[in-house]
Scaffold this motif. Structure first.
Motif, mmCIF file in Angstrom:
data_model
loop_
_atom_site.group_PDB
_atom_site.id
_atom_site.type_symbol
_atom_site.label_atom_id
_atom_site.label_comp_id
_atom_site.label_asym_id
_atom_site.label_seq_id
_atom_site.Cartn_x
_atom_site.Cartn_y
_atom_site.Cartn_z
ATOM 1 N N PHE A 32 37.059 27.757 -94.309
ATOM 2 C CA PHE A 32 35.959 28.666 -93.563
ATOM 3 C C PHE A 32 36.445 28.475 -92.212
ATOM 4 N N PHE A 33 36.533 27.375 -91.539
ATOM 5 C CA PHE A 33 36.948 27.237 -90.079
ATOM 6 C C PHE A 33 38.050 27.930 -89.587
ATOM 7 N N SER A 34 39.236 27.902 -90.528
ATOM 8 C CA SER A 34 40.663 28.356 -90.346
ATOM 9 C C SER A 34 40.358 29.851 -90.047
ATOM 10 N N ASN A 35 39.682 30.513 -91.255
ATOM 11 C CA ASN A 35 39.185 31.720 -91.204
ATOM 12 C C ASN A 35 38.547 32.278 -90.098
ATOM 13 N N LEU A 36 37.311 31.374 -89.583
ATOM 14 C CA LEU A 36 36.841 31.802 -88.504
ATOM 15 C C LEU A 36 37.649 31.793 -87.175
ATOM 16 N N MET A 37 38.450 30.943 -87.060
ATOM 17 C CA MET A 37 39.374 30.932 -85.864
ATOM 18 C C MET A 37 40.412 32.118 -85.879
ATOM 19 N N GLN A 38 40.834 32.237 -86.894
ATOM 20 C CA GLN A 38 41.784 33.533 -87.148
ATOM 21 C C GLN A 38 40.889 34.937 -86.817
ATOM 22 N N GLY A 39 39.536 35.079 -87.494
ATOM 23 C CA GLY A 39 38.835 36.317 -87.072
ATOM 24 C C GLY A 39 38.437 36.361 -85.789
ATOM 25 N N ALA A 40 38.273 35.244 -84.972
ATOM 26 C CA ALA A 40 37.949 35.362 -83.615
ATOM 27 C C ALA A 40 39.173 35.762 -82.883
ATOM 28 N N ILE A 41 40.379 35.252 -83.084
ATOM 29 C CA ILE A 41 41.206 35.572 -82.244
ATOM 30 C C ILE A 41 41.862 37.079 -82.619
ATOM 31 N N ILE A 42 41.817 37.438 -83.795
ATOM 32 C CA ILE A 42 42.002 39.014 -84.087
ATOM 33 C C ILE A 42 40.827 39.799 -83.471
ATOM 34 N N PHE A 43 39.603 39.302 -83.485
ATOM 35 C CA PHE A 43 38.690 40.085 -82.832
ATOM 36 C C PHE A 43 38.804 40.260 -81.299
ATOM 37 N N ILE A 44 39.150 38.984 -80.771
ATOM 38 C CA ILE A 44 39.437 39.299 -79.121
ATOM 39 C C ILE A 44 40.765 40.147 -78.967
ATOM 40 N N VAL A 45 41.743 40.079 -79.488
ATOM 41 C CA VAL A 45 43.056 40.819 -79.425
ATOM 42 C C VAL A 45 42.715 42.350 -79.630
ATOM 43 N N THR A 46 41.845 42.570 -80.788
ATOM 44 C CA THR A 46 41.186 44.077 -80.778
ATOM 45 C C THR A 46 40.643 44.527 -79.845
ATOM 46 N N PHE A 47 39.692 43.755 -79.352
ATOM 47 C CA PHE A 47 38.946 44.375 -77.998
ATOM 48 C C PHE A 47 39.737 44.480 -77.047
ATOM 49 N N LEU A 48 40.870 43.580 -76.780
ATOM 50 C CA LEU A 48 41.773 43.834 -75.686
ATOM 51 C C LEU A 48 42.668 45.335 -75.760
ATOM 52 N N ILE A 49 42.921 45.263 -77.066
ATOM 53 C CA ILE A 49 43.705 46.829 -77.343
ATOM 54 C C ILE A 49 43.000 47.893 -77.147
#
Length: 167
Positions: A32-49
């Motif tokens: 869960f925490f691994s997926n949460l961190m992965q999702g947060a990173i993807i979310f931030i990068v997507t917002f930057l793009i």
């Protein structure tokens, strides 16, 4: 006093099932925490793009959760039932096998077989429901997301949010 108040079958059930639950809980927490961190990173990068793509992905995620929320609740319900049924089987087997000689002497050993068959059949039916409600969201995750990706690209191209050359 804890052991004096419990039947032997309940203690055996705790030893057999609870150790596995603890291990599974630890593994699920790490995932869960691994997926949460992965999702947060993807979310931030997507917002930057692209803000539009990020907003669309949030909407798609909410729709996916709404569609499959009922399945998660059913899976949780069937999981609780499965735990209860396994506990009953373990308790009945342990307690009744302690009394196997009196049961055979009185000719009631068939009672134990009927009881065990009934509980095993209930467990099998419940396990089938549990697996079905757990697999359906996982099985349909990729087709649902593929549909929304195609829909998003179609809408983005039609409303000139992106150009075909930028794909």
């Amino acid at each position: 006093s804890y052991f004096l108040n419990k039947k032997t079958g309940e203690i055996v059930n705790v030893i057999i099932n609870e150790a596995g639950k603890t291990t599974a809980g630890y593994v699920d927490s790490v995932n869960f925490f691994s997926n949460l961190m992965q999702g947060a990173i993807i979310f931030i990068v997507t917002f930057l793009i692209s803000f539009e793509v990020s907003f669309y992905s949030i909407i798609v995620a909410i729709i996916y959760l709404i569609i499959f929320k009922n399945m998660g609740q059913k899976a949780r319900k069937y999981g609780v039932i499965a735990t209860s049924l396994l506990k009953k089987i373990t308790i009945n087997m342990t307690d009744n096998y302690k009394n196997i000689k009196p049961l055979k002497a009185t000719g009631k050993s068939g009672y134990l077989i009927k009881l065990l068959n009934n509980q095993v059949n209930l467990t099998q039916k419940n396990d089938f429901r549990l697996i079905l409600t757990s697999i359906i969201p996982e099985y349909f995750k990729e087709p649902v997301f593929a549909f929304f990706i195609a829909l998003g690209v179609y809408l983005a191209l039609n409303f000139d949010i992106i150009t075909l050359s930028s794909l």
